[in-house]
Scaffold this motif. Sequence first.
Motif, PDB file in Angstrom:
ATOM      1  N   HIS A  22      12.703 -12.145  32.831  1.00 25.95           N
ATOM      2  CA  HIS A  22      13.224 -11.117  31.677  1.00 25.95           C
ATOM      3  C   HIS A  22      14.715 -11.938  31.368  1.00 25.95           C
ATOM      4  O   HIS A  22      15.114 -12.554  32.139  1.00 25.95           O
ATOM      5  CB  HIS A  22      13.571  -9.894  32.070  1.00 25.95           C
ATOM      6  CG  HIS A  22      14.563  -9.795  33.296  1.00 25.95           C
ATOM      7  ND1 HIS A  22      15.766  -9.532  33.363  1.00 25.95           N
ATOM      8  CD2 HIS A  22      14.492 -10.199  34.764  1.00 25.95           C
ATOM      9  CE1 HIS A  22      16.429  -9.565  34.489  1.00 25.95           C
ATOM     10  NE2 HIS A  22      15.503  -9.871  35.504  1.00 25.95           N
ATOM     11  N   GLY A  23      14.991 -11.446  30.262  1.00 24.80           N
ATOM     12  CA  GLY A  23      16.504 -11.995  29.759  1.00 24.80           C
ATOM     13  C   GLY A  23      16.427 -13.289  29.050  1.00 24.80           C
ATOM     14  O   GLY A  23      15.380 -14.030  28.830  1.00 24.80           O
ATOM     15  N   THR A  24      17.486 -13.833  28.626  1.00 23.57           N
ATOM     16  CA  THR A  24      17.548 -15.316  28.400  1.00 23.57           C
ATOM     17  C   THR A  24      18.541 -16.046  29.161  1.00 23.57           C
ATOM     18  O   THR A  24      18.943 -15.455  30.112  1.00 23.57           O
ATOM     19  CB  THR A  24      18.229 -15.023  26.861  1.00 23.57           C
ATOM     20  OG1 THR A  24      19.555 -14.711  26.949  1.00 23.57           O
ATOM     21  CG2 THR A  24      17.450 -14.493  25.707  1.00 23.57           C
ATOM     22  N   ILE A  25      18.607 -17.272  29.001  1.00 22.56           N
ATOM     23  CA  ILE A  25      19.110 -18.326  29.913  1.00 22.56           C
ATOM     24  C   ILE A  25      19.963 -19.236  29.168  1.00 22.56           C
ATOM     25  O   ILE A  25      19.537 -19.814  28.337  1.00 22.56           O
ATOM     26  CB  ILE A  25      17.846 -19.059  30.664  1.00 22.56           C
ATOM     27  CG1 ILE A  25      18.473 -19.459  31.976  1.00 22.56           C
ATOM     28  CG2 ILE A  25      17.187 -19.854  30.042  1.00 22.56           C
ATOM     29  CD1 ILE A  25      17.501 -19.833  33.156  1.00 22.56           C
ATOM     30  N   ASP A  26      20.941 -19.514  29.830  1.00 27.14           N
ATOM     31  CA  ASP A  26      21.732 -20.704  29.353  1.00 27.14           C
ATOM     32  C   ASP A  26      21.874 -21.792  30.332  1.00 27.14           C
ATOM     33  O   ASP A  26      21.777 -21.594  31.626  1.00 27.14           O
ATOM     34  CB  ASP A  26      23.166 -20.173  28.845  1.00 27.14           C
ATOM     35  CG  ASP A  26      23.178 -19.490  27.770  1.00 27.14           C
ATOM     36  OD1 ASP A  26      22.608 -19.838  26.652  1.00 27.14           O
ATOM     37  OD2 ASP A  26      24.068 -18.250  27.708  1.00 27.14           O
ATOM     38  N   PRO A  79      13.528 -16.951  33.465  1.00 23.69           N
ATOM     39  CA  PRO A  79      14.877 -16.283  33.541  1.00 23.69           C
ATOM     40  C   PRO A  79      14.703 -15.179  34.524  1.00 23.69           C
ATOM     41  O   PRO A  79      13.844 -14.138  34.314  1.00 23.69           O
ATOM     42  CB  PRO A  79      15.184 -15.901  32.076  1.00 23.69           C
ATOM     43  CG  PRO A  79      14.481 -16.824  31.389  1.00 23.69           C
ATOM     44  CD  PRO A  79      13.126 -17.010  31.869  1.00 23.69           C
ATOM     45  N   GLY A  80      15.746 -14.712  35.220  1.00 22.56           N
ATOM     46  CA  GLY A  80      15.860 -13.668  36.311  1.00 22.56           C
ATOM     47  C   GLY A  80      14.964 -13.660  37.378  1.00 22.56           C
ATOM     48  O   GLY A  80      14.959 -12.696  38.169  1.00 22.56           O
ATOM     49  N   VAL A  81      13.895 -14.722  37.671  1.00 21.66           N
ATOM     50  CA  VAL A  81      13.218 -14.937  38.812  1.00 21.66           C
ATOM     51  C   VAL A  81      13.831 -15.740  39.625  1.00 21.66           C
ATOM     52  O   VAL A  81      13.827 -16.929  39.385  1.00 21.66           O
ATOM     53  CB  VAL A  81      11.791 -15.391  38.271  1.00 21.66           C
ATOM     54  CG1 VAL A  81      10.725 -15.264  39.519  1.00 21.66           C
ATOM     55  CG2 VAL A  81      11.450 -14.448  37.096  1.00 21.66           C
ATOM     56  N   PRO A  82      14.414 -15.210  40.787  1.00 24.04           N
ATOM     57  CA  PRO A  82      15.073 -16.088  41.719  1.00 24.04           C
ATOM     58  C   PRO A  82      14.094 -16.876  42.568  1.00 24.04           C
ATOM     59  O   PRO A  82      12.760 -16.467  42.867  1.00 24.04           O
ATOM     60  CB  PRO A  82      15.558 -15.161  42.646  1.00 24.04           C
ATOM     61  CG  PRO A  82      15.038 -13.973  42.603  1.00 24.04           C
ATOM     62  CD  PRO A  82      14.574 -13.797  41.194  1.00 24.04           C
ATOM     63  N   ARG A  83      14.532 -17.967  43.170  1.00 25.82           N
ATOM     64  CA  ARG A  83      13.570 -19.072  43.896  1.00 25.82           C
ATOM     65  C   ARG A  83      13.281 -18.478  45.247  1.00 25.82           C
ATOM     66  O   ARG A  83      14.008 -18.983  46.314  1.00 25.82           O
ATOM     67  CB  ARG A  83      14.056 -20.471  43.753  1.00 25.82           C
ATOM     68  CG  ARG A  83      13.038 -21.497  44.048  1.00 25.82           C
ATOM     69  CD  ARG A  83      13.703 -22.920  43.867  1.00 25.82           C
ATOM     70  NE  ARG A  83      14.621 -23.086  44.355  1.00 25.82           N
ATOM     71  CZ  ARG A  83      15.629 -23.752  43.751  1.00 25.82           C
ATOM     72  NH1 ARG A  83      15.487 -24.312  42.639  1.00 25.82           N
ATOM     73  NH2 ARG A  83      16.934 -24.149  44.487  1.00 25.82           N
ATOM     74  N   THR A  84      12.389 -17.622  45.390  1.00 28.16           N
ATOM     75  CA  THR A  84      12.113 -17.050  46.826  1.00 28.16           C
ATOM     76  C   THR A  84      10.661 -17.540  47.046  1.00 28.16           C
ATOM     77  O   THR A  84      10.265 -17.335  48.339  1.00 28.16           O
ATOM     78  CB  THR A  84      12.056 -15.425  46.623  1.00 28.16           C
ATOM     79  OG1 THR A  84      11.167 -15.030  45.674  1.00 28.16           O
ATOM     80  CG2 THR A  84      13.356 -14.995  46.317  1.00 28.16           C
ATOM     81  N   GLY A 728      12.224  -9.976  40.052  1.00 29.86           N
ATOM     82  CA  GLY A 728      12.680 -10.013  38.658  1.00 29.86           C
ATOM     83  C   GLY A 728      12.974  -8.624  38.220  1.00 29.86           C
ATOM     84  O   GLY A 728      13.484  -7.767  39.089  1.00 29.86           O
ATOM     85  N   LYS A 729      12.362  -8.450  36.999  1.00 26.71           N
ATOM     86  CA  LYS A 729      12.724  -7.122  36.347  1.00 26.71           C
ATOM     87  C   LYS A 729      11.777  -6.133  37.238  1.00 26.71           C
ATOM     88  O   LYS A 729      12.272  -4.904  37.139  1.00 26.71           O
ATOM     89  CB  LYS A 729      12.426  -7.493  35.090  1.00 26.71           C
ATOM     90  CG  LYS A 729      10.729  -7.591  34.872  1.00 26.71           C
ATOM     91  CD  LYS A 729      10.441  -7.544  33.076  1.00 26.71           C
ATOM     92  CE  LYS A 729       8.935  -7.742  32.763  1.00 26.71           C
ATOM     93  NZ  LYS A 729       8.682  -8.014  31.321  1.00 26.71           N
TER      94      LYS A 729
END
Length: 940
Positions: A22-26, A79-84, A728-729
């Motif tokens: 979710h979301g955007t990323i820079d 975006p918004g998904v941590p590396r687990t 994530g979301k």
Amino acid sequence: MAADASVSIAGTVLQEIARQAHGTIDGLPMDIIRFVLECTSAADPARVREQLLPLIGSDTFDLRPLDQQLPNFLVLQFPGVPRTIAPPRLFAAADLLCDKLGLVSCVPDIGSTLYAEPDARLLRDGAPESAITDAFCWSNAAAPGDMHWATSAIKANLAWSLENGKGDGILVAQPDTGIAAHPELERGMFDLERAANVLEGGNSPNDPLRAGTANPGHGTATSSVVASREAGKIVGAAPLAKVIPIRCIEDVKIFDGAPVARAILHAVSVDADVISMSLGGIYSPSIAAALKKAVAAGCIVVVASGNCVGFVVYPASDRNSIALAGVNAGDAPWKGTSRGPAVDVSAPAENVFVARRTPEDSGTGVVAGGQGTSFATALTAGVAAIWLSHFGRAQVRAEAKRRNISVQELFRSALRRTARKPAGWNANLYGAGIVDAQELLQLPLADIPAPSAALEAAVSPGLSEEDRDTALVFELAASRASLDGFDWARYGAEASFLAADERRRSEPTKAGLVESRIRPKPTPGLSATAPPVLQRVLKRLSHAPELVAPLDRQPGAKSTFRMLLPQPAVIRAAGAPESPLRGRSVQDIQDGLDRAFRKIDERPEATPEGKAQRRDLFDRSEKLLKKAHEHGGRNLSGIERADVEALVRLTGRPALKITDGKLDPAALAATEWESTFKVNPSWLEALSEKVGRIDLDGEHVGTGFVVADGLIMTNRHVAEAIADEIRGKAPSCWIVQDNATINFDDRGLGSAKRFRIKSLVFAGGDTIGREVNFSHLDMALFEVETSNGTSNLPSKIGQVADRQVGETKADLIVVGYPARPDISALEDPNTHEVRDDIAKRLGEIFGLDYGRKYMAPGQIEDITGSLDDDRSRRWVFSHDSTTLAGCSGSCVSQIIDFFPILGLHFAGRNLTANYAHSLAAVRASGQVPAAIAERLGWTD
């Protein structure tokens, strides 16, 4: 069949990742799920996006070019998904993408942990690295008194007197953590207009010095070694060069390919002359391509060979890098340096004075002795700068063009030709010699010898067969060849990960550098075509130790306090624990510490800063000693525990083998527990049959027990080994790996009592790291099949509902499956030497019979809420039963009628500490949803 299952799981993982995005990323931030896609030609992002949509099932992903200089590389981010997700599953997902999209390669950013550095979280109160820890491979040798010794050792100070010999006008790009303000870093030494922040986007290279990371301030330290000005306490190798800071890592030991590749390409785009890289990890196709671009553009790329792992890490192992090993002030190899045929030269790496910033320094910063090939690299990057300024950038490029070679190769040849060779120098391991800047600048360009045609084969004398294989895997990965039916371009990154994991897993002191607790499985494509060298690696990996249980401190670490105190022998093979101070008074030990500090302070090389730091340590140690004396070392906070824990040992409790649900009468008769367990043997049998061994692909991971119809309980860290959590979301989704089972057979053998683990029902909300954190709930509940066609799942065990039971020192038993200990279980925590008496005691208890069911009696030592780190949660108690790593997830039963379950064992290693969660306290906390808690078999 196994390959099909792997593909199916990989597809499910990708779809769930996309569902959570979710979301955007820079930028290219740390710790999110990301893949680098290498296409066969210039990539069309729109076309690739169309191909991805039906495969992933969502358009929530971010797809963009890595950099316009490499048009065939794309970056796929969520975006918004941590590396687990564990690295093996990420490689499996990458391999599926490679197949479906017709890619040359697809590599996940896994956060490779090959490049160890001293953990800056230990550098509290401004203590220098050299006085804090010799964890893994750090030397505790005293730093030389001369803060300029390192530049003198490479004769940079003599080179400065030569014409244009200080680096004026030369740009040194530095991909690192960024920079922070420090008195030793003049603003004029940086070219901030060309700086960049690859992680967060934009051009601000500021290092936020986050306290939760291991190496905040690393870029500050390395840049000071390159170009600190002469007016300060320290001086860089090129005191007039300009540094271009590029923030591309948050933590130097966590290495991702995509941001590092983009940092290299940024350095090329701003016309950097030198690129200094004090970082490393596994092979990366995007970094390899970026390095080729940099070298073709005329850059000199200097890279650290690595620390603590032994073999040369990537990208130092790449031919397009100049690899640096490390030495000490006596010209001997530094204790922790990587070595091998890929090394070009060496430079100082032990107690090199650097500008140090940490989160706890109140913004002031210190000058301290640093260790690592990071600093050998930064020194040599400075030497490259003064070489270029002395001869002139245009002249150097013209000479390289005349010879039809790169500036990189011209410099490498000159550097190796002029390196000084101390007596007995091993050029096969540590390169041509130690950097000599004066000789380098005095060698005319026309007299530089022709570079050697290729790197030596990875068969260097002095390397073990295992290290030679690892070096060869890294070399072949970088070659991108297709040999013997194996595609190194496609599988090189995964192959280097597997080779590195095997080497680290085989060395207990390197256990903290392992990404995955359980042995990784190769993807089917790699396994099916693996060449002989990789087959040897995979065979050794299949026998390497599992690393499932979390530790109560970093493996192998020593604190200042433990290192400086006179070390008493505190390990006992059996019997009751003694006072941590072994009868010595606080005053006695303080007097000894005072005498030791005074001797150090009297040395000619002692500095005022060092004296002040030792006085501060002395003052703090008195408080810790008194607390240890008063509370037996058990009532300490987490930070305090790291200072004195080696003085606290567990008791030598027995562990009794269970066969056919019964205890061995002879073994029981030899203990004080015989009368206890003869009262009603059927109770023990009823308990034992409900405890099983959790396996993945038949390999022991942990222990679990039945707590409700179709429900087993174990640790969250065991769950992390057999399933992937995707966050994530949406609410977290756990995907259980194929072939995850629980086997209730006493020996853990056969299939008659083996049941498939189907899905995760509940897990504590926090990821369990390598160190114990009492505020995290290390619990998981799995739904399992209730019938395997041969037998039915055992019935549930009753759990104690009264939390007051955990607040008294009750007798208890732990039933679980101890795993075969690795060599670290035999080590003296003070000396890290293998102790015969520890090995003997383990032999007396277990013989060679591990991975089967044992019952270990004991007692509660620290009741819930009595441990400082548990005062708010009040859900952890300690016990003194004998356990090993495979007991993770064991039930802790109260010795009363029917043996009801009191707690869940979650941490402990032989001769350290054992901890368990009180199930009643967990229930009262409300963390387990009521609907799930009601399914459990509570008893008053």
